[in-house]
Design a protein around this motif. Sequence first.
Motif, PDB file in Angstrom:
ATOM      1  N   ASN A 111       0.825  -1.201   0.000  1.00  0.00           N
ATOM      2  CA  ASN A 111       0.000   0.000   0.000  1.00  0.00           C
ATOM      3  C   ASN A 111       0.864   1.258   0.000  1.00  0.00           C
ATOM      4  OD1 ASN A 111      -2.611   1.506   0.591  1.00  0.00           O
ATOM      5  ND2 ASN A 111      -1.353   2.106   2.345  1.00  0.00           N
ATOM      6  N   GLY A 112       0.548   2.194  -0.888  1.00  0.00           N
ATOM      7  CA  GLY A 112       1.267   3.463  -0.948  1.00  0.00           C
ATOM      8  C   GLY A 112       0.439   4.495  -1.673  1.00  0.00           C
ATOM      9  N   SER A 113       0.225   5.648  -1.073  1.00  0.00           N
ATOM     10  CA  SER A 113      -0.737   6.623  -1.590  1.00  0.00           C
ATOM     11  C   SER A 113      -0.120   7.750  -2.411  1.00  0.00           C
ATOM     12  CB  SER A 113      -1.499   7.254  -0.423  1.00  0.00           C
ATOM     13  OG  SER A 113      -0.603   7.978   0.412  1.00  0.00           O
ATOM     14  N   GLU A 114       1.196   7.894  -2.369  1.00  0.00           N
ATOM     15  CA  GLU A 114       1.882   9.043  -2.977  1.00  0.00           C
ATOM     16  C   GLU A 114       1.336  10.365  -2.425  1.00  0.00           C
ATOM     17  OE1 GLU A 114       3.995  10.113  -7.240  1.00  0.00           O
ATOM     18  OE2 GLU A 114       2.181   8.897  -7.247  1.00  0.00           O
ATOM     19  N   SER A 115       1.064  10.362  -1.136  1.00  0.00           N
ATOM     20  CA  SER A 115       0.621  11.591  -0.479  1.00  0.00           C
ATOM     21  C   SER A 115       1.725  12.637  -0.537  1.00  0.00           C
ATOM     22  CB  SER A 115       0.264  11.311   0.985  1.00  0.00           C
ATOM     23  OG  SER A 115      -0.890  10.516   1.080  1.00  0.00           O
ATOM     24  N   GLY A 116       1.313  13.905  -0.698  1.00  0.00           N
ATOM     25  CA  GLY A 116       2.270  14.992  -0.723  1.00  0.00           C
ATOM     26  C   GLY A 116       2.024  16.020  -1.797  1.00  0.00           C
ATOM     27  N   PHE A 117       1.076  15.728  -2.705  1.00  0.00           N
ATOM     28  CA  PHE A 117       0.748  16.665  -3.769  1.00  0.00           C
ATOM     29  C   PHE A 117      -0.594  17.343  -3.480  1.00  0.00           C
ATOM     30  CE2 PHE A 117       3.631  13.618  -5.692  1.00  0.00           C
ATOM     31  CZ  PHE A 117       4.476  14.432  -6.435  1.00  0.00           C
ATOM     32  N   ALA A 118      -0.899  18.371  -4.259  1.00  0.00           N
ATOM     33  CA  ALA A 118      -2.150  19.099  -4.064  1.00  0.00           C
ATOM     34  C   ALA A 118      -3.367  18.210  -4.272  1.00  0.00           C
ATOM     35  CB  ALA A 118      -2.211  20.296  -5.023  1.00  0.00           C
ATOM     36  N   ILE A 119      -3.218  17.151  -5.062  1.00  0.00           N
ATOM     37  CA  ILE A 119      -4.344  16.250  -5.349  1.00  0.00           C
ATOM     38  C   ILE A 119      -4.330  15.033  -4.422  1.00  0.00           C
ATOM     39  CG2 ILE A 119      -3.188  14.813  -7.092  1.00  0.00           C
ATOM     40  CD1 ILE A 119      -6.680  16.329  -7.564  1.00  0.00           C
ATOM     41  N   THR A 120      -3.260  14.883  -3.603  1.00  0.00           N
ATOM     42  CA  THR A 120      -3.150  13.755  -2.658  1.00  0.00           C
ATOM     43  C   THR A 120      -2.657  14.281  -1.307  1.00  0.00           C
ATOM     44  OG1 THR A 120      -0.885  13.278  -3.407  1.00  0.00           O
ATOM     45  CG2 THR A 120      -2.673  12.064  -4.476  1.00  0.00           C
ATOM     46  N   LEU A 121      -3.433  15.152  -0.701  1.00  0.00           N
ATOM     47  CA  LEU A 121      -3.015  15.829   0.523  1.00  0.00           C
ATOM     48  C   LEU A 121      -2.869  14.850   1.694  1.00  0.00           C
ATOM     49  CD1 LEU A 121      -5.233  19.017   0.189  1.00  0.00           C
ATOM     50  CD2 LEU A 121      -2.752  18.878  -0.108  1.00  0.00           C
TER      51      LEU A 121
END
Length: 454
Positions: free
Chosen positions: A319-329
């Motif tokens: 599992n990994g969400s790539e959180s950190g961008f404006a579309i994945t806060l």
Amino acid sequence: MSRTFIRCGQLFTATATQPLRDQTVIIAKGRITHVGPTAEAPQPAADDAVVDHSTRFVMPGMVDTHTHLSYGGAASEEEVDLYATLEFRTLRALHASQSMLRAGFTSLIDPACSGMVSPAVRDAIECGLYPGPRITSAGPALTSHQGLYDYYPSWIGSPAVSSGLLVKSREDAIQHIRRQAKDGVDMIKIAMDGTMGDRSRGLYAAFDQDEITAMVREAHRLGRKVGVHARGIEGALYSARAGVDIIYHGSRICSEGIAAALDNGTAISPSLLMLVNNIQYAQPEDPSYSWWPNIQRKELDAARRCLAAAYEAGVPLLNGSESGFAITLYGDWAAKELEITVDLLGLSPAEALLSATRAPASFMREQRIGSVEVGQQADLLILAEDPLHDIKRLQDPACITEIWLAGHKADLTPPAPARRHASEDSQGMWNRRYTRAVTAGITPQSLAITPSAQ
């Protein structure tokens, strides 16, 4: 020595796909010392604490293997790399890590960051300076002139504060791996997607087979894990052949790449959240709206087929969400990745939970996590509802009753709203070119100074 007894209505240990009922977990000194039926549990002593969760669902704390703590909710590569000082990014990254903890993620991997931002946050948390999740971290990702992180024109180059590090030869890459190992990273990140080739070939690999094999060999010799960014066929194939630990994305991995991943113990972190959110929620006002969502639809279509085939063959999915961008806060969206793997890749809810608990454990800095067993760290998630019946419940903050980290309850109080600092944002001044034809449809505003502008 006082202990904590947790009475569990349902207990998902992550050692099986079905929960156990009426169980008791005993914790001492931050570790699990007993797991078993409540009727057979030892009796608590006078100084032991008993916590009644007999109506709730208890499971291991979740792991997100793809969180970019230093990115700060960026809307562009420039905001990732050029704006805000490294010192400010470090403080901001601590805030981001705590947001992920409150969403149920007691452990994270940050596979690429600016400078040593995330290792510094990791160390501050480990030393007890601040509360936060367990962090496994890389430093800046290694890239070639063909690679993902070489964003900027050649006459600008790769800024020293970038989340990518430009290497110009195999020997140069080896030296940078040695330096990052000296500086204390847990993982070496390599950008394996290069520029677009002909339509039949797709993305070229940024490094050839000999180069990536040499880099992986050196990183492993120094005891570091290796993660690679590889959406394309060639990058994923070369990476799997080299024996990398984690392929991030792997959207178009071919059958030969799947076979190599199985042979070499390579896992895949699909990280589909950005694709899905951008397709579902991007608006016409977004500069990339006219082209990017359609590209991502094509990738998502390939990923559904290729990643499902990889999982069916036995390649572990993490599992990994790539959180950190404006579309994945941070915190808002991370648990949606589990829903996506269920809906689009065909995992059962239990398999999705395993991808966020037991499966990533061996790739982490602290490996005694991800399951509820004797000897493991007491990182637990207490839920008001059963996510095996509806995996989307993990996205509801109201469903998260408690989060335990090393045997202690985390503070789930939402922080005060934080505004963005002026240094964080690139100066995107306009979303269009104002030709006379464009301005013909716009009513000019008054030139009088408004009170707020005085």
